[in-house]
Design an enzyme around this catalytic site. Structure first.
Site, PDB file in Angstrom:
ATOM      1  N   ASP A 132      21.191  -2.779 -21.655  1.00 21.43           N
ATOM      2  CA  ASP A 132      20.740  -2.182 -22.912  1.00 21.43           C
ATOM      3  C   ASP A 132      21.865  -1.505 -23.700  1.00 21.43           C
ATOM      4  O   ASP A 132      21.633  -0.521 -24.391  1.00 21.43           O
ATOM      5  CB  ASP A 132      19.592  -1.184 -22.659  1.00 21.43           C
ATOM      6  CG  ASP A 132      18.502  -1.830 -21.848  1.00 21.43           C
ATOM      7  OD1 ASP A 132      18.029  -2.888 -22.255  1.00 21.43           O
ATOM      8  OD2 ASP A 132      18.138  -1.292 -20.784  1.00 21.43           O
ATOM      9  N   LYS A 165      24.138  -5.620 -26.303  1.00 16.56           N
ATOM     10  CA  LYS A 165      24.796  -6.934 -26.206  1.00 16.56           C
ATOM     11  C   LYS A 165      24.234  -7.909 -27.228  1.00 16.56           C
ATOM     12  O   LYS A 165      24.958  -8.736 -27.777  1.00 16.56           O
ATOM     13  CB  LYS A 165      24.600  -7.535 -24.802  1.00 16.56           C
ATOM     14  CG  LYS A 165      25.278  -6.772 -23.708  1.00 16.56           C
ATOM     15  CD  LYS A 165      25.054  -7.420 -22.357  1.00 16.56           C
ATOM     16  CE  LYS A 165      23.642  -7.327 -21.834  1.00 16.56           C
ATOM     17  NZ  LYS A 165      23.198  -5.968 -21.522  1.00 16.56           N
ATOM     18  N   GLY A 176      15.940  -7.920 -22.299  1.00 11.82           N
ATOM     19  CA  GLY A 176      15.284  -7.705 -23.587  1.00 11.82           C
ATOM     20  C   GLY A 176      16.368  -7.379 -24.589  1.00 11.82           C
ATOM     21  O   GLY A 176      16.973  -6.326 -24.525  1.00 11.82           O
ATOM     22  N   HIS A 177      16.680  -8.326 -25.456  1.00  8.55           N
ATOM     23  CA  HIS A 177      17.752  -8.117 -26.425  1.00  8.55           C
ATOM     24  C   HIS A 177      17.151  -7.891 -27.808  1.00  8.55           C
ATOM     25  O   HIS A 177      16.481  -8.756 -28.350  1.00  8.55           O
ATOM     26  CB  HIS A 177      18.689  -9.330 -26.447  1.00  8.55           C
ATOM     27  CG  HIS A 177      19.457  -9.492 -25.159  1.00  8.55           C
ATOM     28  ND1 HIS A 177      19.972 -10.680 -24.738  1.00  8.55           N
ATOM     29  CD2 HIS A 177      19.782  -8.585 -24.207  1.00  8.55           C
ATOM     30  CE1 HIS A 177      20.596 -10.499 -23.578  1.00  8.55           C
ATOM     31  NE2 HIS A 177      20.479  -9.238 -23.239  1.00  8.55           N
TER      32      HIS A 177
END
Ligand code: IMP
Ligand code: MG
Length: 416
Positions: free
Chosen positions: A52, A55, A79-80
């Site tokens: 987190d 990225k 989770g991006h």
């Protein structure tokens, strides 16, 4: 006469084969291709803390210079979150490069995949205007996350605070040689949108052709199965050096690779396990959680927060071979009414050191003053206190900081 003919045949043979390069290329041929810049080394974006770090945003900002964005490990535990023109996009299994219209994206055999979930992700992104025409490639050898894996992971979630996405059980079965792969998937996958193929060959050919490839890491070094805070880690290797193995590309391709390490201006951690520089002051921790929106994109859980940690960051740079750092979320410390801290040294066995360990006896901190709101878009115009903070980090770990994140939108990024 016979000798003369033999020499002639050898000479002609040599001439014919010299110009033609056949797979597999020799080390020398690859080197000459790389040097001629016809065949370029892939670059790699990796997380330097506990995930987190932003990225997704950095990949998205860099992606316009690449034709291929590749996920090489992990699964939908990632989770991006990326904000483009104020609109929020979240990806889980699909590389964030899908948000850059000119990129094709690849999920390699190093990943584990939950097919129904990927289909849902495709649908959701399509609803938001993202095209999937010849853009998403999935390795036929990626291992499947089955409904049984999901059930097991959910019932066991408390142990390591896993995301409950079935990652651990799927990798366990892979290692135990009991896994199923995409090629074993019983129902049809809509191959118009998710192209199942040999992604090793796909990437090999792309690189031979001179296309640029960017590997997008998920999770981060402190969650890496080999190098992280074991057993409080995820079940895959997350560091840069897994990009070759997780994609099937040879090390020789990576001769000129840049590794962009992403770190937040502070640290966060979801789940259980060591977190040396955790902020004990509840008011400050809450403030950072609130302004930094520090809750999981996958699970919605609140992230624990800590100060930026030099021994930890130094370890992360060493292990990943980081070429430069993207330091994100500096805006979170704009105008705060508390002193900002950086962990500089750990006490281990009675001695002060900058080497990381999971449970130091005590920690030394350096204090910094907050800075005003960041409005400038070049280094010279930035607030002095912010420059002091960034310079201190750069000097402490001796790695160049090349990008600064100053807000959630994709354009709030400074290149140094
Ligand atoms: P798993 O990967 O779901 O097995 O979870 C193992 C540990 O890694 C847990 O502490 C999770 O919270 C953490 N984790 C997994 N993926 C991410 C991520 O993308 N960001 C942050 N933490 C993660
Ligand atoms: Mg995330």
């Amino acid at each position: 006469m016979l000798t003369f003919l033999l020499i002639l045949v050898i000479l002609i043979g040599n001439l014919v084969t010299r110009g033609v390069m056949r797979y597999p290329f020799t080390e020398k041929q690859i080197s000459s291709l790389l040097d001629e810049e016809r065949c370029k080394s892939p670059d790699i974006v990796v997380g330097l803390q506990w995930g987190d770090e932003g990225k997704g945003k950095i990949t998205n900002a860099l992606a316009d210079d690449y034709q291929w964005i590749v996920r090489y490990q992990g699964g939908s535990n990632a989770g991006h979150t990326v904000y483009i023109d104020g609109e929020k996009f979240v990806t889980h299994s699909i590389p964030t490069g899908i948000l850059n219209p000119n990129c094709k994206v690849v999920i390699t055999h190093g990943c584990v995949v939950n097919i129904p979930e990927i289909i849902e992700e495709v649908k959701l992104l399509e609803k938001n205007g993202i095209s999937f025409e010849n853009r998403l490639y999935l390795s036929e050898n990626a291992h499947l996350i089955t409904p049984e894996h999901l059930k097991e992971d959910k019932s066991n979630q408390v142990k390591f605070g896993s995301t409950g996405k079935g990652i651990g059980p799927a990798y366990r079965d892979k290692i135990y040689r009991a896994g199923l792969r995409v090629k074993d998937y019983p129902q049809g996958i809509d191959e118009d949108k998710i192209i199942v193929t040999d992604t090793r060959k796909l990437l090999r050919d792309a690189i031979y052709k001179g296309d640029r490839v960017l590997f997008e890491g998920a999770q981060a070094v402190m969650l890496d199965i080999e190098m992280g805070t074991y057993p409080h880690v995820t079940s895959s290797p997350c560091i840069a050096s897994y990009a070759p193995a997780g994609s099937g590309l040879p090390l020789s391709f990576f001769k000129y690779s840049s590794v962009v390490g992403v770190a937040k201006a502070y640290t966060t951690r979801i789940g259980t396990g060591p977190f040396p520089s955790e902020i004990k002051n509840k008011r400050i921790a809450k403030n950072i959680q609130f302004t930094g929106k520090e809750y999981g994109a996958t699970t919605g859980r609140l992230r624990k927060v800590g100060w930026l940690d030099i021994p930890q960051l130094k370890y992360a740079c060493e292990v990943n071979g980081v070429s430069s750092i993207a330091l994100t979320k500096l805006d979170i410390f704009s105008e705060v009414d508390y002193e900002i801290k950086i962990a500089t040294e750990y006490k281990v066995n009675g001695k002060w050191t900058t080497d990381y360990c999971d449970e130091p006896e005590s920690i030394r901190y350096e204090s910094f003053s907050a800075w005003p709101e960041i409005t400038e878009t070049d280094w010279d115009g930035l607030p002095d206190n912010l420059k002091k903070y960034v310079d201190f980090i750069e000097d402490s770990i001796n790695v160049e900081i090349s990008m600064l994140g100053t807000g959630q939108n994709r354009n709030q990024l400074l290149y140094l």
